[in-house]
Design a protein around this motif. Structure first.
Motif, PDB file in Angstrom:
ATOM      1  N   VAL A 162      43.848  48.899  40.581  1.00  0.00           N
ATOM      2  CA  VAL A 162      42.800  49.099  39.580  1.00  0.00           C
ATOM      3  C   VAL A 162      43.358  49.435  38.203  1.00  0.00           C
ATOM      4  O   VAL A 162      42.909  48.892  37.199  1.00  0.00           O
ATOM      5  N   PHE A 163      44.327  50.321  38.139  1.00  0.00           N
ATOM      6  CA  PHE A 163      44.742  50.828  36.835  1.00  0.00           C
ATOM      7  C   PHE A 163      46.002  50.183  36.274  1.00  0.00           C
ATOM      8  O   PHE A 163      46.406  50.514  35.156  1.00  0.00           O
ATOM      9  N   ALA A 164      46.614  49.253  37.011  1.00  0.00           N
ATOM     10  CA  ALA A 164      47.817  48.604  36.487  1.00  0.00           C
ATOM     11  C   ALA A 164      47.800  47.085  36.645  1.00  0.00           C
ATOM     12  O   ALA A 164      48.227  46.374  35.744  1.00  0.00           O
ATOM     13  N   ALA A 165      47.320  46.569  37.759  1.00  0.00           N
ATOM     14  CA  ALA A 165      47.422  45.136  38.049  1.00  0.00           C
ATOM     15  C   ALA A 165      46.477  44.311  37.183  1.00  0.00           C
ATOM     16  O   ALA A 165      45.501  44.806  36.628  1.00  0.00           O
ATOM     17  N   SER A 166      46.808  43.029  37.112  1.00  0.00           N
ATOM     18  CA  SER A 166      45.926  42.061  36.472  1.00  0.00           C
ATOM     19  C   SER A 166      45.894  40.810  37.349  1.00  0.00           C
ATOM     20  O   SER A 166      46.618  40.718  38.338  1.00  0.00           O
ATOM     21  N   ALA A 167      45.080  39.862  36.970  1.00  0.00           N
ATOM     22  CA  ALA A 167      45.001  38.611  37.726  1.00  0.00           C
ATOM     23  C   ALA A 167      46.370  37.936  37.813  1.00  0.00           C
ATOM     24  O   ALA A 167      46.654  37.228  38.778  1.00  0.00           O
ATOM     25  N   ALA A 168      47.230  38.177  36.836  1.00  0.00           N
ATOM     26  CA  ALA A 168      48.570  37.596  36.848  1.00  0.00           C
ATOM     27  C   ALA A 168      49.419  38.124  38.003  1.00  0.00           C
ATOM     28  O   ALA A 168      50.415  37.503  38.365  1.00  0.00           O
ATOM     29  N   ASP A 169      49.022  39.247  38.588  1.00  0.00           N
ATOM     30  CA  ASP A 169      49.768  39.838  39.698  1.00  0.00           C
ATOM     31  C   ASP A 169      49.314  39.329  41.060  1.00  0.00           C
ATOM     32  O   ASP A 169      49.889  39.708  42.079  1.00  0.00           O
ATOM     33  N   VAL A 170      48.299  38.482  41.113  1.00  0.00           N
ATOM     34  CA  VAL A 170      47.824  37.958  42.392  1.00  0.00           C
ATOM     35  C   VAL A 170      48.914  37.070  42.984  1.00  0.00           C
ATOM     36  O   VAL A 170      49.377  36.120  42.357  1.00  0.00           O
ATOM     37  N   SER A 171      49.327  37.409  44.191  1.00  0.00           N
ATOM     38  CA  SER A 171      50.361  36.613  44.852  1.00  0.00           C
ATOM     39  C   SER A 171      49.777  35.710  45.932  1.00  0.00           C
ATOM     40  O   SER A 171      50.262  34.605  46.138  1.00  0.00           O
ATOM     41  N   HIS A 172      48.738  36.184  46.624  1.00  0.00           N
ATOM     42  CA  HIS A 172      48.102  35.385  47.672  1.00  0.00           C
ATOM     43  C   HIS A 172      46.592  35.591  47.607  1.00  0.00           C
ATOM     44  O   HIS A 172      46.125  36.699  47.369  1.00  0.00           O
ATOM     45  N   THR A 173      45.857  34.517  47.846  1.00  0.00           N
ATOM     46  CA  THR A 173      44.413  34.602  48.017  1.00  0.00           C
ATOM     47  C   THR A 173      44.051  33.765  49.231  1.00  0.00           C
ATOM     48  O   THR A 173      44.448  32.599  49.331  1.00  0.00           O
ATOM     49  N   VAL A 174      43.316  34.386  50.143  1.00  0.00           N
ATOM     50  CA  VAL A 174      42.862  33.715  51.353  1.00  0.00           C
ATOM     51  C   VAL A 174      41.341  33.699  51.313  1.00  0.00           C
ATOM     52  O   VAL A 174      40.709  34.722  51.062  1.00  0.00           O
ATOM     53  N   SER A 201      21.148  51.948  43.269  1.00  0.00           N
ATOM     54  CA  SER A 201      21.653  50.586  43.254  1.00  0.00           C
ATOM     55  C   SER A 201      23.151  50.595  43.536  1.00  0.00           C
ATOM     56  O   SER A 201      23.896  51.317  42.882  1.00  0.00           O
ATOM     57  N   PRO A 202      23.616  49.811  44.508  1.00  0.00           N
ATOM     58  CA  PRO A 202      25.056  49.747  44.755  1.00  0.00           C
ATOM     59  C   PRO A 202      25.772  49.171  43.534  1.00  0.00           C
ATOM     60  O   PRO A 202      25.251  48.289  42.857  1.00  0.00           O
ATOM     61  N   LEU A 203      26.949  49.675  43.269  1.00  0.00           N
ATOM     62  CA  LEU A 203      27.763  49.167  42.177  1.00  0.00           C
ATOM     63  C   LEU A 203      28.509  47.930  42.653  1.00  0.00           C
ATOM     64  O   LEU A 203      29.176  47.958  43.685  1.00  0.00           O
ATOM     65  N   SER A 204      28.354  46.835  41.943  1.00  0.00           N
ATOM     66  CA  SER A 204      29.164  45.656  42.230  1.00  0.00           C
ATOM     67  C   SER A 204      29.680  45.105  40.920  1.00  0.00           C
ATOM     68  O   SER A 204      29.059  45.255  39.870  1.00  0.00           O
ATOM     69  N   LEU A 205      30.838  44.505  40.983  1.00  0.00           N
ATOM     70  CA  LEU A 205      31.505  43.987  39.799  1.00  0.00           C
ATOM     71  C   LEU A 205      31.676  42.490  39.911  1.00  0.00           C
ATOM     72  O   LEU A 205      31.935  41.961  40.980  1.00  0.00           O
ATOM     73  N   GLY A 206      31.552  41.832  38.786  1.00  0.00           N
ATOM     74  CA  GLY A 206      31.783  40.397  38.718  1.00  0.00           C
ATOM     75  C   GLY A 206      32.337  40.049  37.364  1.00  0.00           C
ATOM     76  O   GLY A 206      32.696  40.926  36.578  1.00  0.00           O
ATOM     77  N   SER A 207      32.388  38.774  37.084  1.00  0.00           N
ATOM     78  CA  SER A 207      32.839  38.325  35.779  1.00  0.00           C
ATOM     79  C   SER A 207      32.039  37.098  35.391  1.00  0.00           C
ATOM     80  O   SER A 207      31.991  36.126  36.140  1.00  0.00           O
ATOM     81  N   ASP A 208      31.390  37.176  34.259  1.00  0.00           N
ATOM     82  CA  ASP A 208      30.706  36.005  33.721  1.00  0.00           C
ATOM     83  C   ASP A 208      31.261  35.689  32.341  1.00  0.00           C
ATOM     84  O   ASP A 208      30.617  35.069  31.521  1.00  0.00           O
ATOM     85  N   SER A 209      32.485  36.110  32.125  1.00  0.00           N
ATOM     86  CA  SER A 209      33.131  35.924  30.834  1.00  0.00           C
ATOM     87  C   SER A 209      33.605  34.493  30.659  1.00  0.00           C
ATOM     88  O   SER A 209      34.031  33.841  31.607  1.00  0.00           O
ATOM     89  N   HIS A 210      33.561  34.040  29.441  1.00  0.00           N
ATOM     90  CA  HIS A 210      34.140  32.741  29.121  1.00  0.00           C
ATOM     91  C   HIS A 210      35.607  32.887  28.734  1.00  0.00           C
ATOM     92  O   HIS A 210      36.331  31.912  28.622  1.00  0.00           O
ATOM     93  N   VAL A 237      37.958  35.826  29.889  1.00  0.00           N
ATOM     94  CA  VAL A 237      38.858  36.417  30.870  1.00  0.00           C
ATOM     95  C   VAL A 237      38.110  36.592  32.185  1.00  0.00           C
ATOM     96  O   VAL A 237      37.021  37.161  32.205  1.00  0.00           O
ATOM     97  N   ILE A 238      38.692  36.095  33.252  1.00  0.00           N
ATOM     98  CA  ILE A 238      38.134  36.320  34.581  1.00  0.00           C
ATOM     99  C   ILE A 238      39.190  37.079  35.361  1.00  0.00           C
ATOM    100  O   ILE A 238      40.197  36.506  35.786  1.00  0.00           O
ATOM    101  N   ASP A 239      38.969  38.393  35.479  1.00  0.00           N
ATOM    102  CA  ASP A 239      39.961  39.270  36.091  1.00  0.00           C
ATOM    103  C   ASP A 239      39.222  40.468  36.673  1.00  0.00           C
ATOM    104  O   ASP A 239      38.841  41.381  35.942  1.00  0.00           O
TER     105      ASP A 239
END
Length: 169
Positions: free
Chosen positions: A126-138, A35-44, A46-48
């Motif tokens: 992966v090992f340092a950033a968080s959603a707070a570090d997102v500068s651009h999303t396209v 099974s391919p590994l895929s990641l998501g978030s279904d948290s109420h 934190v979504i990161d």
């Protein structure tokens, strides 16, 4: 939490597993079965996806007391191209002609991300950033977040609070 996708694979949400005290999900066993590994978030809470990717490796480190279960590149792929594939979106997850232009960039000058060499970009994400570090999303070639500001929702915290109020009744 394990979420079945309409494409291939199973989506892992390790922070939800942790939050619910369900333990460490069976990512290694599922991957070993093909099974391919895929990641998501279904948290109420934190979504990161950076935290989800980090949690995959760190959870396995805790379970096995060894490091190096997945590379940073493999974890980013699980949070992007393989995640798109699990949703059945074959035209997403890559920056190439004919594919959807969906991507996120992170700031490399925050207290979490400043300093590493450019060649360590995946590891920094992966090992340092968080959603707070997102500068651009396209998304589909359109800027949705530019310089950390959402272009479609002027007050994201207020919009989220309003949506949750509606759900609560």
């Amino acid at each position: 939490s394990l979420i079945g996708g309409s494409g291939t694979g199973t989506c892992m949400c390790p922070t939800t597993e942790r939050d619910l005290a369900d333990g460490i999900g069976p990512a290694v066993a599922l991957q070993n079965e093909g099974s391919p590994l895929s990641l998501g978030s279904d948290s109420h809470a934190v979504i990161d996806l950076f935290e989800e990717a980090r949690a995959m490796e760190l959870n396995e480190r805790l379970r096995t007391r060894t490091r190096g279960h997945w590379t940073a590149a493999a974890l980013l792929r699980a949070a992007s191209a393989d995640g798109h594939a699990a949703l059945g979106w074959a035209d997403a997850g890559a920056l190439e002609p004919g594919a959807l232009a969906d991507f996120t960039t992170i700031a490399l000058d925050s207290v979490r991300t400043a300093g590493p060499l450019p060649r360590l970009g995946a590891e920094t994400a992966v090992f340092a950033a968080s959603a707070a570090d997102v500068s651009h999303t396209v998304v589909a070639g359109r800027h949705v977040v530019r310089d950390g500001t959402h272009s479609l929702v002027p007050d994201v915290p207020r919009a989220l609070a309003d949506a949750l109020a509606v759900l609560r009744g």
